[in-house]
Design a protein around this motif. Structure first.
Motif, PDB file in Angstrom:
ATOM      1  N   LYS A  25      -6.448  14.841   1.005  1.00  0.00           N
ATOM      2  CA  LYS A  25      -6.010  13.647   0.286  1.00  0.00           C
ATOM      3  C   LYS A  25      -5.223  12.709   1.202  1.00  0.00           C
ATOM      4  CE  LYS A  25      -3.169  12.106  -3.573  1.00  0.00           C
ATOM      5  NZ  LYS A  25      -2.269  11.361  -2.686  1.00  0.00           N
ATOM      6  N   SER A  26      -4.521  13.283   2.152  1.00  0.00           N
ATOM      7  CA  SER A  26      -3.729  12.455   3.064  1.00  0.00           C
ATOM      8  C   SER A  26      -4.603  11.502   3.863  1.00  0.00           C
ATOM      9  CB  SER A  26      -2.940  13.354   4.022  1.00  0.00           C
ATOM     10  OG  SER A  26      -3.821  14.178   4.773  1.00  0.00           O
ATOM     11  N   LEU A  27      -5.894  11.854   4.077  1.00  0.00           N
ATOM     12  CA  LEU A  27      -6.787  10.970   4.825  1.00  0.00           C
ATOM     13  C   LEU A  27      -7.059   9.695   4.030  1.00  0.00           C
ATOM     14  CD1 LEU A  27      -8.590  10.415   7.244  1.00  0.00           C
ATOM     15  CD2 LEU A  27     -10.422  11.685   6.098  1.00  0.00           C
ATOM     16  N   LYS A  28      -7.239   9.824   2.735  1.00  0.00           N
ATOM     17  CA  LYS A  28      -7.435   8.636   1.902  1.00  0.00           C
ATOM     18  C   LYS A  28      -6.168   7.775   1.914  1.00  0.00           C
ATOM     19  CE  LYS A  28      -9.620   9.003  -2.039  1.00  0.00           C
ATOM     20  NZ  LYS A  28      -9.893   9.292  -3.477  1.00  0.00           N
ATOM     21  N   ASP A  29      -5.020   8.436   1.854  1.00  0.00           N
ATOM     22  CA  ASP A  29      -3.760   7.702   1.918  1.00  0.00           C
ATOM     23  C   ASP A  29      -3.635   6.937   3.235  1.00  0.00           C
ATOM     24  OD1 ASP A  29      -3.255   8.810  -0.512  1.00  0.00           O
ATOM     25  OD2 ASP A  29      -1.808  10.289   0.205  1.00  0.00           O
ATOM     26  N   ALA A  75       1.412   0.329   8.608  1.00  0.00           N
ATOM     27  CA  ALA A  75       2.418   0.884   7.704  1.00  0.00           C
ATOM     28  C   ALA A  75       3.489   1.622   8.492  1.00  0.00           C
ATOM     29  CB  ALA A  75       1.755   1.832   6.708  1.00  0.00           C
ATOM     30  N   SER A  76       4.612   1.841   7.822  1.00  0.00           N
ATOM     31  CA  SER A  76       5.716   2.527   8.499  1.00  0.00           C
ATOM     32  C   SER A  76       5.331   3.958   8.856  1.00  0.00           C
ATOM     33  CB  SER A  76       6.946   2.521   7.588  1.00  0.00           C
ATOM     34  OG  SER A  76       6.655   3.132   6.338  1.00  0.00           O
ATOM     35  N   ALA A  77       4.499   4.559   8.017  1.00  0.00           N
ATOM     36  CA  ALA A  77       4.071   5.937   8.298  1.00  0.00           C
ATOM     37  C   ALA A  77       2.743   5.901   9.048  1.00  0.00           C
ATOM     38  CB  ALA A  77       3.940   6.719   6.987  1.00  0.00           C
ATOM     39  N   SER A  78       2.723   5.173  10.165  1.00  0.00           N
ATOM     40  CA  SER A  78       1.466   4.962  10.871  1.00  0.00           C
ATOM     41  C   SER A  78       1.118   6.101  11.823  1.00  0.00           C
ATOM     42  CB  SER A  78       1.534   3.651  11.666  1.00  0.00           C
ATOM     43  OG  SER A  78       2.602   3.702  12.602  1.00  0.00           O
ATOM     44  N   SER A  79       1.949   7.145  11.879  1.00  0.00           N
ATOM     45  CA  SER A  79       1.644   8.255  12.785  1.00  0.00           C
ATOM     46  C   SER A  79       0.346   8.938  12.382  1.00  0.00           C
ATOM     47  CB  SER A  79       2.793   9.260  12.798  1.00  0.00           C
ATOM     48  OG  SER A  79       3.031   9.756  11.489  1.00  0.00           O
ATOM     49  N   SER A  80       0.083   9.019  11.076  1.00  0.00           N
ATOM     50  CA  SER A  80      -1.160   9.643  10.625  1.00  0.00           C
ATOM     51  C   SER A  80      -2.356   8.790  11.025  1.00  0.00           C
ATOM     52  CB  SER A  80      -1.137   9.865   9.116  1.00  0.00           C
ATOM     53  OG  SER A  80      -0.929   8.641   8.437  1.00  0.00           O
ATOM     54  N   TRP A  81      -2.191   7.461  10.958  1.00  0.00           N
ATOM     55  CA  TRP A  81      -3.265   6.579  11.414  1.00  0.00           C
ATOM     56  C   TRP A  81      -3.491   6.754  12.907  1.00  0.00           C
ATOM     57  CZ3 TRP A  81      -6.600   3.127   9.016  1.00  0.00           C
ATOM     58  CH2 TRP A  81      -7.317   2.297   9.881  1.00  0.00           C
ATOM     59  N   ALA A  94       0.809  -1.214   0.000  1.00  0.00           N
ATOM     60  CA  ALA A  94       0.000   0.000   0.000  1.00  0.00           C
ATOM     61  C   ALA A  94       0.838   1.258   0.000  1.00  0.00           C
ATOM     62  CB  ALA A  94      -0.927   0.003   1.228  1.00  0.00           C
ATOM     63  N   LYS A  95       2.027   1.185   0.639  1.00  0.00           N
ATOM     64  CA  LYS A  95       2.850   2.389   0.709  1.00  0.00           C
ATOM     65  C   LYS A  95       3.248   2.861  -0.680  1.00  0.00           C
ATOM     66  CE  LYS A  95       7.032   4.322   2.767  1.00  0.00           C
ATOM     67  NZ  LYS A  95       8.217   4.064   3.599  1.00  0.00           N
ATOM     68  N   ALA A  96       3.664   1.935  -1.508  1.00  0.00           N
ATOM     69  CA  ALA A  96       4.032   2.313  -2.872  1.00  0.00           C
ATOM     70  C   ALA A  96       2.831   2.807  -3.635  1.00  0.00           C
ATOM     71  CB  ALA A  96       4.659   1.116  -3.582  1.00  0.00           C
ATOM     72  N   LEU A  97       1.687   2.204  -3.367  1.00  0.00           N
ATOM     73  CA  LEU A  97       0.468   2.614  -4.046  1.00  0.00           C
ATOM     74  C   LEU A  97       0.114   4.058  -3.728  1.00  0.00           C
ATOM     75  CD1 LEU A  97      -2.299   1.995  -5.440  1.00  0.00           C
ATOM     76  CD2 LEU A  97      -3.109   1.283  -3.196  1.00  0.00           C
ATOM     77  N   VAL A  98       0.168   4.394  -2.445  1.00  0.00           N
ATOM     78  CA  VAL A  98      -0.256   5.733  -2.046  1.00  0.00           C
ATOM     79  C   VAL A  98       0.736   6.792  -2.481  1.00  0.00           C
ATOM     80  CG1 VAL A  98      -0.791   7.181  -0.063  1.00  0.00           C
ATOM     81  CG2 VAL A  98      -1.593   4.829  -0.131  1.00  0.00           C
ATOM     82  N   SER A  99       1.993   6.463  -2.444  1.00  0.00           N
ATOM     83  CA  SER A  99       2.991   7.483  -2.756  1.00  0.00           C
ATOM     84  C   SER A  99       2.858   7.985  -4.177  1.00  0.00           C
ATOM     85  CB  SER A  99       4.396   6.911  -2.536  1.00  0.00           C
ATOM     86  OG  SER A  99       4.621   5.832  -3.443  1.00  0.00           O
TER      87      SER A  99
END
Length: 1048
Positions: free
Chosen positions: A303-307, A315-321, A95-100
């Protein structure tokens, strides 16, 4: 003057470019002309402050979205893929590659729901596959290990299954037995393999097993049979078969699947440039004089919310979650009110973008009707999808779907007649149109319902409504100096202590600033109480101004009809949306509605003119759209209303809510749900008519935009508040009602909410939003979490809430179980001095027990699906329903059954496909029913459609016959088993006779249904398929798969 960041200005620039495309001017490059379009057309379409043309153009240039050369401007066309975030799906590992790279890489595609995990399908395939040369065959093979054969009830049927050894070595058949014993199926053989006796099967040998079926009733009877073998020196092995015998009538055969079921699978979209040709708008039927002083913002989700949703918590960038989850988990309070509801609404919109894709149509024809094209949209009469005048959709030629650039045509809806939608397309399409031309069609949703709810959540705290939303005490200030001694308009209320108490507390205003709640269980006269309170306020306070709201047109109409019986129409003003046909407005309220006969259109008066009326009646913001209301600008007011298709970043969508009315009034209707709510039609067959119940009735937000002076409305009443999300209710409050204040507003600020938290609430899509409170109405939240409204040992505090206790609708036997399960056994059946309709069917000859007007007819049916529809149906249950229906409608007063007309009968089922099949059976297939007069008036619908309604006779088809699908029901809140409120609503619609058809083995898994089943058995009301309550048998397939470790 506001300053704009480059990012903000670029967003407006993107919308301006979309506006140029929508209006066919995307090729315009002259700077002066673009400036004129921007200033004279684009900016005038919104009340929101936006950057000037130079600022916007600069932002587009520095973000490489436009090239500027002196007086020439060229906008760059971008290739995009659809990126949607389905909250029911787990994030992919990549998913990380997908969102980026979400702007250029395909995103997750929408699913039709949880699919059976692949592991189970693989296990089953392995279980039924031939091994070591052993084959198990039958002339009734249906593939994938299934053997299915027809039988006739009452007649034994024998079929043969052959065990064949095609291998080169002998194999021992150790035994052949069903995993669970079946009442209808038995297995025999000559050498005793079915009794556990081993036998040797030589190469080329064949051994027959006899399957015998004898059933006393129609249905679906199945078992998993396990053939156990050994082959030296290998390990033992097994082969399985799923054997089913089906006894069905010709009607059931005719109602069978039209085509094999095909699970929904979205195709991957490739990047493509889209050119949009704008269509022809319908003529306006609206004259607007009402001021628009409070702007309506766009409230786009980041848009970051959808990401964040796509990435998930691992995910590694789970701080937003974590940040999102922290806000979701936080208790709702004044400090986070705006932020939390805006997040919940964003999540709902993101899921709506996923779900709208399921309405896409491919390779469909249109026909020409003068200057318009006509499209057949199956399901539009049920609001699946919701399509109204002024809406638009996109279409492109099917033959060009792989072309780039892709030319899509924007078609505006001019009218909807049953399932035919008349569309205005551009002249370019008209010129190339020929008969049998095929199109791919994509539907859109308006963001307007979401926008007005976002604004309401924002205004709630800005306008100081925390004392209304989070009340802690009353000011103990009565609006009367003496004792309130009313002259009752409805004299029957005097005999009802709870109704009198509620009206008294509302009129004296002793709860203020806290809202007053009317907790109205089914049939207890909630709307009657609310209307009486409004009349008393109007009588007692000559300076009072009242806003009365309901979630649907029909509910608001009912309020108006009852009010003008005693209040002169010159004091009452019924505001109606222009999307509603004037012919559908009840004749008795037309004199006090906003229709202008001279101009033949709806008008919206100025604030000054509205001030001449003392009671305004309107609707909450409900599911649908209303661009034709002129409430907010078209697409450029926010994110462009893009269709979800290649070249468009995502389609905004509206929350779809429902509504209804009490005491047999027509119910308005929600869609979906989907999951789906469908709109009601006041007793008419949905296929026979179409009203605007699910239309966008955005009149409360129109009043908000007018910016009335503080204290203009002294009272706000909301009927059926339990069916609205809290921000939806706030639309009628924030900006319209000023909280009571002893100094600045001592005689105002009275909010009255009427509803039942034990009945169905709002219909939502997002599982995250549902889990974290968006599905809880304002009324339910107060009763659940606020101490003022909590029930104590002495009952509710009548200063803040009254629970109505006298049921005027249902026979006491019908009321008993809902009363016990949902209302603390406090409801009482009101006795009648006149002929009591509730006892009319107690002597009917079809009742298993005379005097007990409930039938539970057990059926062992089959869950089936067809074609691309994910919805279930059960033909065995339809057979039984049709049997009872013919007995009722043909009784002519014989057999202890009074004559009953179709309009006094309702049929409820929780699945859309079952509703469709039942309608087909009674209006087309059954030779007796289809010829009956007024059969089209017999209403068949979902539980949501019937909420707020009543019928003399109610028949319920529960559908479920296999618990393998119960997890799917739980995930999507489908059916009866995972939503007890559906059971409550369905049962309590019946006045005199209740007939339930279902599979007792499956229904008994739910403790609410189990209680109802035990009640019916104990009272002698059970009939049909034999059922032992003491040890309910697991339905065959689910039990066998689980025991064989083939389930999940």
């Amino acid at each position: 003057m506001p300053r704009f960041s480059v990012a903000e200005a670029r967003q407006w620039g993107d919308q301006f470019v979309q506006f140029l495309q929508d209006t066919g001017r995307e090729q315009e490059s002259r700077r002066d002309t673009l400036r004129s379009i921007y200033n004279l057309e684009f900016r005038g379409r919104t009340d929101t402050k936006i950057p000037n043309f130079s600022c916007t153009l600069y932002a587009l240039r520095v973000t490489h979205r436009a090239q500027v050369h002196a007086e020439s401007v060229h906008f760059k066309k971008e290739k995009r893929r659809v990126v949607v975030a389905d909250q029911y799906r787990r994030p992919r590992t990549n998913a990380k590659a997908l969102v980026s790279a979400s702007a250029t890489v395909p995103g997750q595609q929408p699913s039709s729901g949880p699919q059976a995990p692949q592991s189970r399908a693989k296990k089953w395939a392995e279980f039924v596959h031939e091994k070591h040369g052993i084959e198990i065959v039958s002339e009734h093979d249906k593939g994938n290990g299934h053997i299915r054969f027809p039988v006739v009830a009452g007649e034994p049927r024998m079929v043969t299954i052959l065990v064949q050894n095609r291998g080169a070595e002998a194999v021992t058949l150790r035994r052949c037995q069903p995993h669970q014993q079946s009442r209808e199926l038995s297995f025999t053989d000559e050498q005793g393999a079915t009794q556990g006796q081993s036998l040797l099967l030589h190469p080329g040998g064949t051994y027959p097993i006899q399957v015998r079926c004898l059933t006393t009733c129609n249905g679906y009877f199945c078992a998993v049979v396990v053939f156990e073998f050994t082959k030296e020196p290998d390990e033992p092995f097994s082969i399985g078969r799923y054997i089913a015998a089906v006894a069905e009538s010709q009607l059931a055969k005719d109602l069978g699947p039209s085509a094999p079921f095909q699970p929904y699978q979205a195709s991957l979209q490739r990047p493509v440039t889209v050119i949009t040709e704008d269509g022809i708008l319908p003529g306006s039927s609206l004259k607007n004089k009402l001021e628009r002083e409070i702007p309506l913002g766009t409230y786009q989700y980041p848009k970051s919310l959808k990401d964040t949703i796509l990435l998930g918590p691992n995910a590694s960038a789970s701080s937003s979650w974590a940040a999102m989850w922290s806000l979701l988990e936080a208790p709702l309070q004044a400090e986070n009110y705006q932020q939390k509801f805006q997040l919940l609404l964003h999540l709902e919109e993101i899921q709506m973008e996923v779900d709208i894709r399921r309405y896409d149509m491919q390779d469909v024809p249109m026909v020409q009707d003068r200057t318009l094209l006509v499209l057949d949209v199956p399901g539009v009469a049920e609001n699946r999808p919701s399509v109204l005048k002024g809406d638009y959709l996109f279409a492109h030629l099917s033959s060009e779907r792989d072309c780039s650039p892709l030319v899509q045509y924007k078609g505006y809806v001019h009218s909807v007649e049953l399932e035919k939608v008349r569309l205005g397309f551009s002249s370019k399409l008209q010129k190339k149109f020929v008969n049998n031309l095929r199109f791919d069609v994509t539907f859109t949703f308006s963001r307007l319902p979401l926008q007005v709810q976002h604004r309401a959540a924002t205004l709630a705290m800005q306008r100081g409504l925390s004392s209304l939303l989070f009340p802690s005490a009353s000011c103990h200030k009565s609006l009367f100096t003496g004792t309130f001694q009313p002259r009752w308009f409805d004299c029957k209320l005097q005999a009802n202590e709870e109704q009198c108490r509620a009206v008294t507390h509302i009129v004296t205003g002793m709860s203020r600033p806290a809202p007053y709640l009317i907790f109205g269980p089914p049939g207890t006269g909630k709307t009657v109480t609310l209307v009486e309170a409004i009349k008393q306020v109007w009588t007692c306070f000559k300076d009072a101004r009242i806003l009365a709201c309901a979630p649907s047109n029909s509910a608001a109409d009912l309020l108006c009809q009852r009010l003008i019986k005693d209040i002169p129409p010159r004091y009452v003003y019924r505001l109606i949306a222009s999307s509603r046909s004037y012919q559908e407005v009840p004749a008795d309220i037309r004199p006090c509605c906003n229709w202008d006969d001279e101009q033949s259109c709806y008008v919206y008066l100025s604030k000054e003119h509205l001030g001449r009326y003392r009671i305004l009646i309107t609707t909450l913001v409900t599911a649908g759209r209303s661009e034709d209301l002129g409430l907010s600008p078209p697409p450029t007011a926010g994110r462009p209303r893009a269709a979800l298709q290649p070249g468009c970043e995502g389609s905004p969508a509206g929350v779809q809510q429902g509504g209804g009315v009490e005491e047999g009034g027509q119910q308005g209707g929600p869609v979906l749900c989907r999951r789906t709510r469908m709109k009601a039609r006041g007793g008419r067959m949905a296929s026979q008519s179409r009203d605007n119940e699910a239309a966008p009735l955005h009149l409360s937000p129109r009043l908000v935009s007018a910016n009335f002076a503080p204290g203009f409305f002294s009272h706000v009443f909301i009927d059926e508040c339990g069916q609205a999300v809290e921000p939806e209710s706030m639309v009628a409050i924030a900006g319209l009602l000023t909280a009571m204040d002893q100094e600045t507003n001592p005689n105002g600020g009275q909010l009255v909410l009427a509803g039942d938290p034990q009945q169905l609430g709002p219909v939502l899509r997002s599982p995250l939003a549902i889990e974290h409170g968006l599905g809880i109405s304002l009324l339910e939240r107060l009763m659940l979490h606020n101490p003022l409204y909590k029930k104590s040992s002495g009952g509710y505090d009548s200063q803040f809430v009254t629970k109505l206790l006298w049921n005027y609708r249902s026979h006491e036997a019908i009321l008993k179980i809902p009363n016990e399960l949902f209302y603390d056994s406090e409801l009482k059946a009101c006795e009648s001095d006149e002929l009591d309709v509730r006892s009319l069917y107690c002597a009917w000859e079809e009742l298993p027990k005379k005097g007990f007007p409930i039938i539970f007819h057990g059926v062992c049916g089959e869950d089936r699906r067809e074609a691309k529809s994910p919805s279930f149906f059960n033909t065995a249950e339809i057979e039984v329903l049709v049997h009872y229906l013919k007995k009722l409608l043909q009784s002519r007063g014989k057999g202890g059954c009074p004559s009953v007309s179709p309009k006094e009968v309702g049929i409820i089922s929780p699945y859309r496909k079952q509703v469709e099949k039942i309608r087909k059976a009674i209006t087309s297939l059954d030779p007796v029913l289809r010829t009956l007069p007024d059969i089209s008036l017999l209403k068949v619908g979902s539980v949501e459609e019937f909420q707020g309604q009543e019928r003399r006779v109610i028949l319920i088809s529960t559908v479920r016959s296999c618990s393998e699908y119960l997890q799917l029901d739980q995930t999507f809140k489908l059916g009866f088993l995972k939503n007890p409120k559906r059971l409550n609503v369905a049962i309590t619609r019946a006045k005199a006779l209740l007939i339930v058809v279902g599979n007792p083995a499956v229904l008994s898994k739910d403790h609410h249904w189990q209680r109802f089943l035990r009640y019916c058995r104990a009272e002698g009301g059970y009939t049909g398929y034999p059922y032992e309550d003491e040890s309910p048998a697991e339905d065959g397939l689910a039990a066998d798969l689980h025991a064989l470790r083939l389930s999940n």
